[in-house]
Enzyme design. Structure first.
Site, PDB file in Angstrom:
ATOM      1  N   PRO A   1      52.347  48.631  40.224  1.00 47.22           N
ATOM      2  CG  PRO A   1      53.152  50.744  40.482  1.00 47.22           C
ATOM      3  CD  PRO A   1      52.619  49.838  39.462  1.00 47.22           C
ATOM      4  CD  GLU A   2      46.824  45.697  41.872  1.00 43.15           C
ATOM      5  OE1 GLU A   2      45.806  45.676  42.563  1.00 43.15           O
ATOM      6  OE2 GLU A   2      47.162  44.764  41.135  1.00 43.15           O
TER       7      GLU A   2
END
Length: 272
Positions: free
Chosen positions: A2-3
């Site tokens: 996840p960004e």
DNA sequence: CAAGACTCCTGTCAGC
DNA sequence: TGCTGACAGGAGTCTT
């Protein structure tokens, strides 16, 4: 995984399900994460009601009724949050934490255990959150700010924008995308790039992140639900894991290592 | 302060 | 089919 856009999507997903809900019970199934889950501290959130769900960088914050009591969650590389009806919940491999609400459970699952879960009374001073840079979508993240940070560093521009102390939320994928859109070579020294280029880069970072956030509702949900589907933004990517440049169509995308991370770019669009 | 090497962990996939 | 090594979207810690 996840960004910022993914974490934002997960945050919204969690927010919609747990806001104003009281935690009825807590089970720590596997405390081993990046830092061990503090069973006693997490226990303090029992019978407390969630007042706010927010995001800071790549962290999700669950804030409670009680002033300042906050659960801080980082998804690491492979952390996911999913919900099940209590009656239908069966422990899956790599489930670490289960929060019981009236009808549903919230489950934190993390294959590689690079994520973390903390409970803090003072989020603004908490060691993981304290030194974080500005949010990329905020006004505080602008050309002057980034140019100033860059001028004091010899690292590559890619490392600069992935440094969470400089600006939060950008990981390997969106770094590659933003640099491609800005026609900047990822290995370029941070302190050798013009202010004009930084202006373009800042604009593209904001643009690519907000576009990704706006598309957050589709496949990411399946991912959130632990259905194992790939990231939702994949069809929009221009260089990350791509074979050919979308502009110089016959030119192969290069993949080099920058501080150990795969870095994709087009050597015709992005010159050193 | 900055930079670089090292580390945590498991699953998957390419190559033999 | 099985083995091996490389690789994966992150980031703190330690050393220099």
């Amino acid at each position: 995984m996840p960004e910022l856009p993914e974490v934002e999507t997960v945050k919204t997903y969690v927010y919609e399900r747990v806001l104003h809900k009281k935690i009825k019970n807590i089970k720590v199934l596997d405390k081993k994460l990046r830092w061990p889950i503090d069973t006693k501290k997490i226990g303090n959130t029992k019978s407390k009601t969630i007042k706010l769900v927010t995001r800071r960088g790549k962290y999700i914050l669950l804030q409670f009724d009680e002033p300042m009591l906050t659960i801080v969650i980082h998804l690491g590389m492979t952390g996911i949050i999913y919900f099940r009806k209590i009656s239908e919940y069966k422990k899956r491999k790599h489930d670490h934490l289960v929060l019981y609400f009236d009808e549903y459970v919230l489950v934190y699952n993390d294959v590689r255990k690079f994520g973390s879960i903390h409970v803090t009374n003072e989020p603004s001073n908490m060691f993981l959150l304290k030194g974080l840079g500005p949010e990329p979508m905020s006004e505080g993240f602008n050309t002057d700010y980034l140019f100033d940070k860059a001028n004091r560093r010899t690292c590559s521009v890619k490392e600069l924008i992935m440094n969470q102390k400089v600006v939060v939320g950008i990981g390997n994928i969106y770094a590659a995308e933003a640099l491609f859109l800005s026609k900047i070579h990822p290995s370029s020294s941070a302190n050798k790039i013009s202010k004009k280029k930084y202006e373009i880069l800042v604009k593209n970072i904001k643009q690519v992140l907000s576009k990704a956030i706006s598309m957050g509702g589709s496949t990411i949900k399946d991912f959130v639900n632990a259905e194992g589907k790939p990231g939702y933004f994949t069809q929009e990517l221009l260089v990350y894991k791509k074979k050919y440049c979308p502009i110089h169509k016959k030119n192969l995308i290069s993949n080099i290592k920058i501080s150990g991370r795969s870095s994709f770019f087009c050597d015709k669009c992005q010159k050193l």
